[in-house]
Structures are given as C-alpha cells and as structure tokens.
Write a protein that holds these residues in place. Structure first.
Motif, mmCIF file in Angstrom:
data_model
loop_
_atom_site.group_PDB
_atom_site.id
_atom_site.type_symbol
_atom_site.label_atom_id
_atom_site.label_comp_id
_atom_site.label_asym_id
_atom_site.label_seq_id
_atom_site.Cartn_x
_atom_site.Cartn_y
_atom_site.Cartn_z
ATOM 1 N N ARG A 1 46.209 87.638 86.696
ATOM 2 C CA ARG A 1 45.379 88.504 86.299
ATOM 3 C C ARG A 1 45.669 89.907 86.385
ATOM 4 N NH1 ARG A 1 39.632 85.405 86.373
ATOM 5 N NH2 ARG A 1 40.213 83.390 85.633
ATOM 6 N N ASP A 2 45.408 90.857 85.686
ATOM 7 C CA ASP A 2 45.815 92.201 85.970
ATOM 8 C C ASP A 2 44.668 92.606 86.955
ATOM 9 O OD1 ASP A 2 47.760 92.263 84.163
ATOM 10 O OD2 ASP A 2 46.895 93.537 82.895
ATOM 11 N N SER B 1 45.491 81.347 84.647
ATOM 12 C CA SER B 1 45.144 79.887 84.318
ATOM 13 C C SER B 1 43.646 79.524 84.086
ATOM 14 C CB SER B 1 45.870 78.581 85.069
ATOM 15 O OG SER B 1 47.254 78.729 85.004
ATOM 16 N N PRO B 2 43.132 78.925 83.087
ATOM 17 C CA PRO B 2 41.685 78.618 83.268
ATOM 18 C C PRO B 2 41.333 78.001 84.314
ATOM 19 C CG PRO B 2 42.618 78.289 80.911
ATOM 20 C CD PRO B 2 44.070 78.364 81.818
ATOM 21 N N ILE C 1 42.878 74.044 84.387
ATOM 22 C CA ILE C 1 43.046 73.375 83.265
ATOM 23 C C ILE C 1 43.939 74.132 82.258
ATOM 24 C CG2 ILE C 1 40.657 74.077 82.417
ATOM 25 C CD1 ILE C 1 40.098 71.564 81.076
ATOM 26 N N GLU C 2 44.504 73.314 81.262
ATOM 27 C CA GLU C 2 45.463 73.847 80.157
ATOM 28 C C GLU C 2 44.512 74.605 79.140
ATOM 29 O OE1 GLU C 2 48.377 71.247 78.864
ATOM 30 O OE2 GLU C 2 49.283 71.397 80.670
ATOM 31 N N GLN D 1 40.072 78.688 77.002
ATOM 32 C CA GLN D 1 40.873 80.011 76.639
ATOM 33 C C GLN D 1 41.554 80.380 77.969
ATOM 34 O OE1 GLN D 1 38.489 82.743 74.846
ATOM 35 N NE2 GLN D 1 38.008 81.478 73.031
ATOM 36 N N GLU D 2 42.594 81.087 77.948
ATOM 37 C CA GLU D 2 43.459 81.478 78.828
ATOM 38 C C GLU D 2 42.768 82.614 79.684
ATOM 39 O OE1 GLU D 2 47.420 83.804 79.028
ATOM 40 O OE2 GLU D 2 48.054 81.606 79.325
#
Length: 318
Positions: A225-226, A249-250, A277-278, A300-301
């Motif tokens: 993450r930024d 990744s979630p 989780i994907e 969601q990502e």
C-alpha cells in the motif's frame, strides 16, 4: 606594474593549460574539518587541503586569510594560484611539483581576505568585497592544491618574509538528505518516491537531496500500500524516514467463539483467525456445536474485513 599584473592574470585565466614544474619553500598540509586550527604559509609556500571521504554535504571550501601588514602595504604583489593534476601527491616532505594552474588571484591591500573554492556544480557560493570565488578544481584524488608566489620582482624582503595566517573550513550545502528505510520484512524492490508531488530518483547511495524545510513524501511499491508522510529536512544532515509497508492483499480478521470451525469456499478449514485472501467472491461457513452459518463475502484489493460470530441464548419461563 599594472600591465604586468594584467598579463599574469590573462595568461592564467585564458591561455591553454600546460603543466608547469615548480619548487616551493614548504608544503603546508591542512586536513579539512570544522575546527579553527590556524596554519601559516609564506610567499613561496604551497597549501594542500586534504578532503574527507564523505563529501555528501560539502559544496566548497573557505580559506580565511589574515594578511600581514607588510604584504597588505604592497597591494597586488602576491598571487595565490589553484592547481590541477599535481604530481607527486602533496606531503610535508615534498617541495618539487608539476601541475596545471587553473585560477589565479591577487591578495588585496587589506588585512583579511577569503578564498572560496567551489567543489560542485550548482553551488550557491558567491563573490563579495571580502572574498574571491575560484573555478572548480578536480577533487578525484581528495585534495585541493594552492600556491603563493610573487607577482613581480623588486619586492622588499619584509614582504617576501611575510607569513599568512590561514584557517580552512567546509562550506556546507543548503540541502539535507532523505534516506528511506524499511522493515526487514518489507520489500525494497521497485520502490518509487514522490516528493512534493514530483517523482524523484533514488541514487545508488540511497540519499535523496532536498532543500531544508518541510516536504510531503509518498512512497509506493508494487505489492504494498502507498505510504504518505510529512518530513522535516535539516540542512547538511541525513534525515531517516522509516516505512513499514503493508500488503495490498485483502485481509480477513475473525472474532468467533472458541471451538468454532471455519470453512473457506466450502473446502479449506482456516486455523488462523487473521489471514490474507484473494480478491473476488468467497463463502465462509462457521460450524459450532451442530449449528452452521454460511456468509457470502465480496473481497476488494487493499481492504480489511472483520467478521464477528455471536451466539445468542434465549431464556423463557412457564
């Protein structure tokens, strides 16, 4: 005399550079540091300023000179010259040298003077009524070489015997450096940095040079993450910024009663109560004491999901 001085300066500044062989009375070795140590050099002496390994924040040198009364009384009779390609390497045991003169100046008829020697392009050093600014010498061998000599003959012996008191100090850059550090578990590959909304390159030494002051910094990685930070950069200092990258990744966090069996997508039993989780559609089934609850989850990502399972007890009386 005026024509001779102009001729000397013109030859030094505008002619093609050629190595010259010369002898000095002595070589004064000056290690560059921030101390106010005094050194003394005469009319036919050389001064070799030895540079440190770390030149990150040094943009130049300032040689502060106290001119003796005898020399100050004979304005424009003594030259200071800056050299490149000096051979052999200066030492206090050497008096014979060869080198290329790249800059020449004249000591003025006053009791103090400063020779400022820029060492990098884009420096902020400027001439003043009390100082001179030379050309940039070659510092690849970690020293700067200056030489005093007479501009003409017929100068009184008291001028020739004059001793100039010198102090040398670094001229520090107006910038500071930002060094980004990450946790051991964070990937430092493919990191991109934006400072004040402008992309910047990370040099091989990891130091991003910035003006002193407050800056907005964004650090991003392909698989993280930024991260956004506000940093204060101090002049001529390395300012470290620690980034603990978080995965894009979630992630799912569960809060369930002890003994609950958790089945992901109808087949995988999850023993951990926090897991990645994907992205996409999933089902999660909770089994406890013969009871079963199934929930659909759209993932969601970059998001984190918290799921709580509670068991109610219904009390009644007759």
């Amino acid at each position: 005399m005026k024509k001779l001085i102009i001729s000397l300066l013109t030859a030094a500044l505008f002619s093609s550079l050629h190595a010259e062989v010369f002898r000095v009375r002595q070589t004064v070795i000056v290690p560059l540091d921030s101390s106010e140590t005094k050194y003394y050099a005469g009319v036919n002496d050389a001064v070799a300023i030895m540079l440190p390994e770390d030149m990150t924040f040094i943009q130049g040198l300032e040689v502060s000179i106290k001119i003796p009364n005898a020399a100050a009384g004979y304005k424009n009779t003594i030259i200071y010259s800056l050299y490149n390609n000096i051979s052999p390497v200066p030492s206090d045991k050497n008096i014979d040298y060869s080198g290329e003169e790249i800059y020449t100046g004249l000591y003025p008829g006053q009791l103090s003077w400063a020779v400022q020697i820029p060492l990098v392009k884009g420096n902020t050093i400027k001439k003043s009524p009390y100082s001179d600014k030379t050309l940039i010498p070659d510092t690849s061998r970690r020293f700067v070489f200056l030489r005093n000599q007479l501009a003409m003959k017929g100068v009184p012996q008291k001028v020739i015997d004059s001793q100039f008191e010198l102090t040398v100090k670094p001229i520090l850059s107006e910038k500071g450096a930002l060094k980004i550090k990450t946790s051991e578990t964070s990937s430092e590959k493919n990191i991109s940095v934006t400072v004040d909304d402008k992309p910047v390159e990370i040099p091989s030494n990891g130091l991003i040079m910035l003006k002193a002051g407050v800056h907005s910094v964004s650090v991003s990685s392909e698989d993280s993450r930024d991260e956004f930070r506000t940093v204060v950069i101090e002049q001529a200092k390395i300012n470290e910024l620690f980034i603990d990258f978080k995965s894009v990744s979630p992630r799912v966090h569960l809060s369930v009663p002890e003994g609950t069996k958790v089945i992901l997508d109808g087949e995988k039993e999850m023993s951990d109560r926090s897991f990645e989780i994907e992205s996409g559609e999933h089902t999660i089934r909770f089994e406890l004491g013969g009871y079963s609850v199934t929930k659909n989850l759209t993932v969601q990502e970059g998001k984190t999901y918290r799921i709580s399972l509670s068991v109610d007890a219904v009390i009644s009386s007759e």
